[in-house]
Design a protein around this motif. Structure first.
Motif: not given
Length: 579
Positions: A171-180, A270-272
């Protein structure tokens, strides 16, 4: 009906036949009288009686532990229904059985027993030839390895978690709260460098909870066995980011930091997280014997932790530098109470030669080295940036092995040498020469072939291969190199070349402090006055110490502040762990 009558006829014995038939009581009495002498022997003489009777040709028929078939006949002699067991005698037969292996095939708990041994012969057989490890395995390290294996099975290739992570990556973006979370290792330089860097990357994965995936180019396919049960560490071929990485790659962490894509204050929460790029590239290549800044400062590792995907490329044993990061120190000290055991334990856990490379090693060892009383390994590597003549290098090798009495000196005669002082047979020393060049083997072999030794010992000299040049791009070359690393690790005493990562891996796997051939003087190119030195520990050297400027105004020497670090014997500015 005829058959029924026949059976009935056998049962309806005549009165005469009935008289001739022995009674049940008589049979038992006869058997008891026959066995009574044996019981008395067992009672009074125990195991000695067993051995004596078993060797008798008559009783051997009855005392075999399994059914015995007579030669040229279909007649079977069955084992006895019971063997008298004398109280306190224990399992004497199993203790004398030469087929029962006594080596610690799980390496003190490092290895999982959940593998099919045939798929990777080296995994459980390698320890048969190693000397016992000088380092106890920490129970905490064993616990961490089992936890890692479970996490890899949960997140590895082919799982729903992996497919979800790949979708996020694409998708080209980092994920929040990834399982792995993952670290993808990309190879760099020769086999020794690769083995040092992949073990370092695995240690990093243990500390950060990431899953290690290994990019396996054609020259490495099948070179090593899968190290984790029930899953694979091989990066699937459809992974898009494996080529074109360098210190200048825009996705590298240092460049992201310079371009304000990430900031140190982001590492404190901090930061998204979802606004970060899909992955970060971590470049750990030694450039002029120096790693980049912002690679082993704690604030940088807190920022790196925010990325779900990391691609890492290194040619260095950067495991040493992880001890410089305060946030990892506590875990490392629990896993490795003996600091000099890091590569020794993790290398034995992770790096198992595939069956082809293992077959090369086994055939050579069993054919040439196994029968010797002592094995001496000599690994010779002439560094291209420090050229030295063959004559100078050979003279340095012989000075080392003779001054430290690793090999006996020779006489000036080809006649018989000194006889052993005990009047027995002469001791045999097998010398394994590992080098890309054949000249060192040729001369050393000739010396011990044409001359007697002053001690009366017999010295045999062997070299498995001599490819002249390094061909890391060729699988067959790498298989031979890996086999020779393990052959060296089975030495009783070992001589290796300073600065050689190949030699580092061999002596660290063995758990041996080698005699390290010192490098020539860089200014004069003359051989060093001291032929060889013994390093402080079996740990490899990190040639390229990382800058520790971090947020301080000036760099500091970690040796002055960390009690279990010192500079390497063969690289003045390098770092190594020791106890």
């Amino acid at each position: 009906m005829g058959s029924v009558r026949a059976i009935q006829g056998e049962r309806d014995l005549s009165p005469v036949a009935e008289k001739r038939r022995p009674s049940g009581v008589g049979t038992v009495t006869a058997v008891f009288l026959l066995v009574l002498p044996l019981l008395l022997l067992f009672f009074f003489f125990g195991d000695q009686a067993v051995a004596s009777i078993a060797n008798h040709p008559y009783f051997a028929l009855f005392l075999q532990p399994s059914t015995r078939r007579s030669q040229g006949s279909d007649l079977c002699f069955m084992a006895p229904l019971f063997v008298p067991q004398i109280a306190g005698s224990g399992n004497a037969s199993s203790s004398r059985n030469p087929d029962i292996t006594t080596h610690d095939h799980l390496l003190g708990g490092l290895l999982s027993p959940e593998f099919d041994a045939a798929t990777c012969l080296s995994r459980y057989q390698a320890s048969k030839r190693w000397k016992p490890s000088p380092f106890p395995v920490s129970p905490y390290l064993v616990e961490k390895l089992r936890q890692y294996e479970a996490n890899h099975r949960r997140c590895g290739p082919g799982t729903a978690n992996y497919r979800e992570a790949m979708a996020q990556l694409m998708s080209g973006r980092n994920a929040d709260h990834a399982e792995c979370e993952y670290v993808v290792w990309v190879p760099l330089q020769g086999l020794g460098n690769r083995m040092l860097s992949v073990v370092s990357t695995f240690l990093y994965a243990l500390l950060t909870g990431r899953v290690l995936l290994v990019h396996e180019p054609p020259e490495m396919q099948g070179l090593f066995c899968e190290p984790f049960p029930g899953t694979s560490w091989v990066l699937p071929p459809d992974f898009p980011y494996t080529d074109g990485f360098s210190a200048h790659t825009k996705e590298s962490y240092v460049n992201m930091l310079a371009n304000n894509i990430v900031r140190h204050d982001d590492g404190d929460g901090g930061g998204d997280v979802s606004s970060l790029p899909a992955y970060v590239y971590f470049h750990l290549e030694q450039i002029s014997l120096r790693l980049q800044n912002h690679t082993f400062c704690e604030e940088d590792h807190r920022v790196l932790d925010r990325f779900n995907w990391m691609v890492l490329r290194s040619d260095s044993y950067f495991a040493v530098a992880l001890f410089l990061v305060p946030m990892y120190r506590g875990e490392l000290e629990q896993m490795f109470p003996a600091k000099g055991s890091v590569f020794h334990h993790l290398g034995r856990y992770l790096l198992h030669p595939g069956n082809r490379a293992w077959g090369i090693m086994e055939r050579f060892y069993d054919g040439y080295l196994a029968g010797a009383d002592e094995r001496v390994g000599i690994q010779v590597r002439v560094m291209p940036f420090i050229p030295i003549t063959f004559e100078s290098m050979y003279e340095q090798i012989t000075r080392c092995v003779w001054e430290h009495e690793l090999l006996p000196q020779v006489t000036d005669t080809s006649g018989p040498g000194a006889m052993p002082s005990n009047g027995g047979r002469s001791k045999v020393k097998a010398v394994l020469v590992v080098s890309l060049k054949p000249e060192y083997y040729d001369k050393l072999h000739s010396v011990y072939y044409m001359n007697a030794t002053a001690t009366g010992e017999i010295v045999t000299v062997f070299q498995p291969s001599h490819d002249q040049d390094q061909h890391t791009e060729a699988l067959a070359h790498n298989e031979r190199a890996l086999a020779e690393i393990f052959l060296l690790s089975y030495s009783d005493r070992l001589v290796t070349t300073g600065f050689s990562t190949f030699g580092y891996v061999a002596h660290s796997l063995a758990g041996l402090r080698p005699w390290l051939l010192t490098l020539p003087d860089r200014d004069t190119m003359r051989p060093a006055e001291v032929a060889c030195v013994r390093p402080a520990s079996v740990e490899p050297c990190l040639h390229s110490a990382p800058p520790l400027v971090c947020r301080a105004s000036q760099d500091t020497d970690p040796v002055a502040h960390v009690p279990f670090l010192r500079h390497c014997e063969d690289v003045d500015i390098g770092l190594k762990l020791f106890d």
